[in-house]
Design an enzyme around this catalytic site. Structure first.
Site, PDB file in Angstrom:
ATOM      1  N   GLY A  12      -1.022 -68.460  -8.025  1.00 41.98           N
ATOM      2  CA  GLY A  12      -0.783 -67.781  -9.238  1.00 41.98           C
ATOM      3  C   GLY A  12      -0.206 -66.207  -9.280  1.00 41.98           C
ATOM      4  N   ASN A  14       2.013 -64.592  -8.822  1.00 45.47           N
ATOM      5  CA  ASN A  14       3.482 -64.048  -9.389  1.00 45.47           C
ATOM      6  C   ASN A  14       3.396 -64.760 -10.722  1.00 45.47           C
ATOM      7  OD1 ASN A  14       6.048 -63.798  -7.225  1.00 45.47           O
ATOM      8  ND2 ASN A  14       4.447 -65.353  -6.338  1.00 45.47           N
ATOM      9  N   ASN A 101      13.973 -71.267  -9.570  1.00 43.28           N
ATOM     10  CA  ASN A 101      12.313 -70.849  -8.005  1.00 43.28           C
ATOM     11  C   ASN A 101      13.019 -69.348  -7.550  1.00 43.28           C
ATOM     12  OD1 ASN A 101      10.510 -72.157  -7.075  1.00 43.28           O
ATOM     13  ND2 ASN A 101      12.254 -72.761  -5.200  1.00 43.28           N
ATOM     14  N   HIS A 103      11.673 -69.126  -3.114  1.00 43.05           N
ATOM     15  CA  HIS A 103      11.891 -69.439  -2.118  1.00 43.05           C
ATOM     16  C   HIS A 103      10.772 -68.032  -1.769  1.00 43.05           C
ATOM     17  CE1 HIS A 103      11.123 -72.304   1.018  1.00 43.05           C
ATOM     18  NE2 HIS A 103      11.886 -71.688   1.696  1.00 43.05           N
TER      19      HIS A 103
HETATM   20  C1  GAR Z   1       4.820 -67.706  -3.513  1.00 41.59           C
HETATM   21  O1  GAR Z   1       5.455 -67.042  -2.323  1.00 41.59           O
HETATM   22  C2  GAR Z   1       6.447 -68.510  -3.716  1.00 41.59           C
HETATM   23  O2  GAR Z   1       7.701 -67.924  -2.859  1.00 41.59           O
HETATM   24  C3  GAR Z   1       6.104 -69.511  -2.708  1.00 41.59           C
HETATM   25  O3  GAR Z   1       4.798 -70.384  -2.860  1.00 41.59           O
HETATM   26  C4  GAR Z   1       3.560 -68.276  -3.008  1.00 41.59           C
HETATM   27  C5  GAR Z   1       3.149 -68.819  -4.467  1.00 41.59           C
HETATM   28  O4  GAR Z   1       2.420 -67.812  -4.619  1.00 41.59           O
HETATM   29  N1  GAR Z   1       6.945 -71.450  -3.781  1.00 41.59           N
HETATM   30  C6  GAR Z   1       7.311 -71.514  -2.597  1.00 41.59           C
HETATM   31  O5  GAR Z   1       7.031 -71.963  -1.280  1.00 41.59           O
HETATM   32  C7  GAR Z   1       8.005 -72.957  -2.923  1.00 41.59           C
HETATM   33  N2  GAR Z   1       8.910 -73.588  -2.114  1.00 41.59           N
HETATM   34  P1  GAR Z   1       1.742 -67.777  -6.016  1.00 41.59           P
HETATM   35  O6  GAR Z   1       0.578 -68.804  -6.420  1.00 41.59           O
HETATM   36  O7  GAR Z   1       0.086 -66.334  -5.768  1.00 41.59           O
HETATM   37  O8  GAR Z   1       2.321 -66.874  -6.647  1.00 41.59           O
END
Ligand code: GAR
Length: 196
Positions: A12, A14, A101, A103
């Site tokens: 989390g 982001n 979303n 990615h």
């Molecule tokens: C992020 O890098 C996001 O782009 C990716 O998961 C990570 C979450 O990081 N999302 C995906 O891979 C979706 N297919 P976070 O929990 O530290 O924000």
């Protein structure tokens, strides 16, 4: 004030970054963080920043209307930030072009089921890519196939490890995701704003 709800399954960072970005905004606020994972660190991060949190089960996402009704009442934009489940068609229909979303790759490359987090960066490394990047896109019923809103590239050096690639990607995500959300709310949501 427009209301953002964030879906996240894990760490989390982001979500935390987006919450902080909008904390003093006149345009929007993160009002809710939802997770399908009871123990997700994102729930702690959100609580720490005084944002309401909600855990939901798979069943509540796929086989009940409770979550949809709640979101209709509480949110204008749904943001997936590290959310690992497919969004059901009925939720997409209720929020047309209002679910986005992020990615961690340059879609359509390295997208689709199973392509998330470190799996993406490992695959990028294995294929000796010279660059990678982030994609922010609308969510439709197919994993990672909705219309792209924004992409940003970053070069990879041959010595970069998958972890170093992940760090580069996170940097881009922190810098651009909140701004892209803000731009979207300022443009696509202008008419809606007058209702609130
Ligand atoms: C992020 O890098 C996001 O782009 C990716 O998961 C990570 C979450 O990081 N999302 C995906 O891979 C979706 N297919 P976070 O929990 O530290 O924000």
């Amino acid at each position: 004030m427009l209301r953002i709800a964030i879906f996240a399954s894990g760490n989390g960072t982001n979500a935390e970054n987006i919450i902080s970005y909008f904390q003093n905004s006149n345009l929007a606020r993160v009002v809710l963080v939802l997770s399908n994972n009871k123990n997700a660190k994102v729930l702690k991060r959100a609580k720490h920043l005084n944002v309401s949190v909600l855990y939901f089960s798979r069943n509540e996402l796929y086989a009940s209307s409770k979550l949809i009704t709640l979101l209709q009442n509480q949110a204008d934009l749904l943001v997936l930030a590290g959310f690992m489940l497919r969004i059901p068609a009925v939720l997409i229909q209720e929020f047309p072009n209002k679910i986005i979303n992020i990615h961690p790759a340059l879609l359509p490359k390295y997208g689709g089921k199973g392509m998330y987090g470190m799996h993406v960066h490992n695959a990028v490394k294995e294929n000796n890519e010279k660059e990678t990047g982030i994609s922010i896109h609308y969510v439709n019923e197919k994993y990672d196939e909705g219309a792209i809103i924004f992409q940003k590239k970053v070069p990879i050096s041959p010595t970069d490890s998958p972890e170093q690639i992940a760090t580069k990607i996170h940097k881009l995500e922190y810098k651009y995701f909140p701004i892209v959300i803000e731009n979207l709310l300022n443009t696509d949501f202008k008419i809606d704003t007058q209702d609130h």
